[in-house]
Design an enzyme around this catalytic site. Structure first.
Site, PDB file in Angstrom:
ATOM      1  N   HIS A 211     -17.742  11.730  11.167  1.00  0.00           N
ATOM      2  CA  HIS A 211     -16.317  11.779  10.827  1.00  0.00           C
ATOM      3  C   HIS A 211     -15.617  12.947  11.520  1.00  0.00           C
ATOM      4  O   HIS A 211     -14.382  13.031  11.502  1.00  0.00           O
ATOM      5  CB  HIS A 211     -16.106  11.827   9.301  1.00  0.00           C
ATOM      6  CG  HIS A 211     -16.487  13.117   8.643  1.00  0.00           C
ATOM      7  ND1 HIS A 211     -17.711  13.315   8.044  1.00  0.00           N
ATOM      8  CD2 HIS A 211     -15.796  14.265   8.462  1.00  0.00           C
ATOM      9  CE1 HIS A 211     -17.753  14.524   7.512  1.00  0.00           C
ATOM     10  NE2 HIS A 211     -16.603  15.126   7.761  1.00  0.00           N
ATOM     11  N   ASP A 241     -22.970   8.497   9.084  1.00  0.00           N
ATOM     12  CA  ASP A 241     -22.057   9.604   9.358  1.00  0.00           C
ATOM     13  C   ASP A 241     -22.729  10.598  10.306  1.00  0.00           C
ATOM     14  O   ASP A 241     -23.160  11.677   9.900  1.00  0.00           O
ATOM     15  CB  ASP A 241     -21.639  10.306   8.057  1.00  0.00           C
ATOM     16  CG  ASP A 241     -20.447  11.239   8.259  1.00  0.00           C
ATOM     17  OD1 ASP A 241     -19.963  11.350   9.404  1.00  0.00           O
ATOM     18  OD2 ASP A 241     -20.004  11.864   7.279  1.00  0.00           O
ATOM     19  N   GLY A 322     -15.161  22.398   6.118  1.00  0.00           N
ATOM     20  CA  GLY A 322     -15.552  23.052   7.358  1.00  0.00           C
ATOM     21  C   GLY A 322     -17.048  23.069   7.595  1.00  0.00           C
ATOM     22  O   GLY A 322     -17.501  23.337   8.705  1.00  0.00           O
ATOM     23  N   SER A 324     -18.955  20.440   7.388  1.00  0.00           N
ATOM     24  CA  SER A 324     -19.383  19.125   7.866  1.00  0.00           C
ATOM     25  C   SER A 324     -20.181  19.208   9.160  1.00  0.00           C
ATOM     26  O   SER A 324     -19.816  19.930  10.088  1.00  0.00           O
ATOM     27  CB  SER A 324     -18.169  18.226   8.122  1.00  0.00           C
ATOM     28  OG  SER A 324     -17.737  17.627   6.938  1.00  0.00           O
ATOM     29  N   SER A 339     -22.556  15.490   5.405  1.00  0.00           N
ATOM     30  CA  SER A 339     -21.469  14.514   5.432  1.00  0.00           C
ATOM     31  C   SER A 339     -20.326  14.946   4.533  1.00  0.00           C
ATOM     32  O   SER A 339     -19.164  14.859   4.909  1.00  0.00           O
ATOM     33  CB  SER A 339     -21.984  13.138   4.993  1.00  0.00           C
ATOM     34  OG  SER A 339     -20.918  12.214   4.878  1.00  0.00           O
TER      35      SER A 339
END
Length: 365
Positions: A211, A241, A322, A324, A339
């Site tokens: 993402h 993801d 942040g 991720s 994720s």
């Protein structure tokens, strides 16, 4: 989270602590004991994690309901639905635990949830310790949606349950946070693992969350503005993801390590799947380094923005916007990519890394 079955006293304590975590947010910096190395070598005289899983696979989905690590005994527990299976487990040197529901039955409930619901703010999957499917609904899930889930699961009796958790279930990318991060002008995320092509070790890339790489920005830079590469792949569909950034700056050294305690470097040399209840560690530019255990596996997550991911590992490590794409690891083993999270409940959701590596034909080093 506790079920009707009687685990060891150690695990009753774990369940009590996890239940308390729903009301009180643990410190993100809290440290746990060092991760157990469960690959290829026996644990305290019993079979290794891989061997225990192979045994459970041989015994069959209709006779077992998952494995987990007993951290007091440092041995793997294999659940069994009948005495003959329990005897086979004991003879193999693992710890047998009798349960009522098998994997095949519980997984059929999970699949029906996957097919019929995408309720934002929920997470569901098999809770091996409780021996049931548990749906966790966060603070954004309304009474009507909660009641619909409860009604849907009612026919399954004690094999399924809906519970409330605090906080919000969110993806953790952010366009505004600064610090030690990677950004593409649209979002800022965290660097996951440095990888290389199996067929061409000179081809290096960076794994992060899908993402993040699915956004319109294609050129990525590190915190000081140095260009590090460009988006070359993303998979944020069909429940996945993960994404890939081509490492493309000869002046940058792309080390095969991750940030560990106190800013030290932990070398990553191989990848594997996580083991239930083992100690794992995570890094991210916002929340930095922290360790805790893997509490759930193969969970379906429904984020509050309406997106859904499946097959996620859930670690009890607080993560924030942040983080991720940040790595989950145990010692020198790569395990997953962040994720999203429910930071109030200290749930963080990880894409298993081996799926991403296989998709791109890559390996860690």
């Amino acid at each position: 989270m506790s079920g009707k079955f009687l685990p060891t006293a150690r695990f009753l304590l774990i369940v009590s602590l996890l239940s308390s975590a729903l009301a009180v947010t643990p410190s993100a910096g809290a440290q746990a004991e060092p991760a157990l190395q469960t690959h290829d070598v026996p644990v305290a005289g019993g079979p290794s994690g891989e061997a225990a899983q192979r045994l459970a696979d041989r015994l069959g989905r209709s006779h077992t309901a998952g494995i987990y690590l007993d951290r007091t005994e440092h041995r793997f527990v294999i659940t069994a639905t009948d005495e003959r299976t329990a005897e086979a487990v004991e003879n193999a040197g693992a710890i047998p635990r009798r349960v009522t529901y098998d994997t095949a039955y519980l997984d059929s409930i999970k699949k029906r949830l996957d097919t019929n619901f995408k309720t934002p703010g929920t997470m569901w999957g098999i809770d091996v310790l409780a021996n049931r499917v548990v749906v966790r609904a966060d603070s954004t899930v309304g009474k009507k949606d909660f009641a619909a889930l409860k009604k849907f699961l009612a026919p399954y009796g004690s094999a399924a349950r809906v519970i409330r958790v605090g906080g919000k279930t969110e993806r953790t990318s952010s366009a505004i946070n600064g610090g030690d991060y990677i950004e593409n002008g649209v979002v800022s995320c965290s660097y996951g693992f440095t990888v290389r092509k199996k067929t061409d070790p000179t081809y290096k890339a960076i794994l992060t969350a899908g993402h993040c790489t699915i956004t319109s920005g294609t050129d990525w830079r590190k915190s000081d503005g140095t260009y590090i590469g460009y988006t070359t792949g993303h998979n944020f569909s069909n429940g996945n993801d993960f994404g890939l950034i081509r490492a493309y700056n000869s002046s940058v050294t792309y080390y095969g390590n991750v940030e560990a305690e106190g800013g030290t470097a932990q070398d990553i040399s191989y990848s594997r799947d996580s083991r239930l209840y083992e100690t794992v560690c995570a890094s991210g530019y916002k929340s930095k380094y922290a360790c805790n255990s893997v509490g759930l596996k193969n969970q379906t997550i429904n984020y509050t923005d309406g997106s859904q991911v499946t097959g996620m590992d859930v670690a009890f490590i607080c993560r924030d916007h942040g983080d991720s794409g940040g790595p989950l690891f145990a010692g020198d083993a790569a395990l997953g990519l962040l994720s999203g999270s429910n930071n109030s409940a200290c749930y963080s959701y990880y894409q298993p890394v081996n799926e991403a590596l296989a998709w791109y034909g890559m390996e860690v080093f």
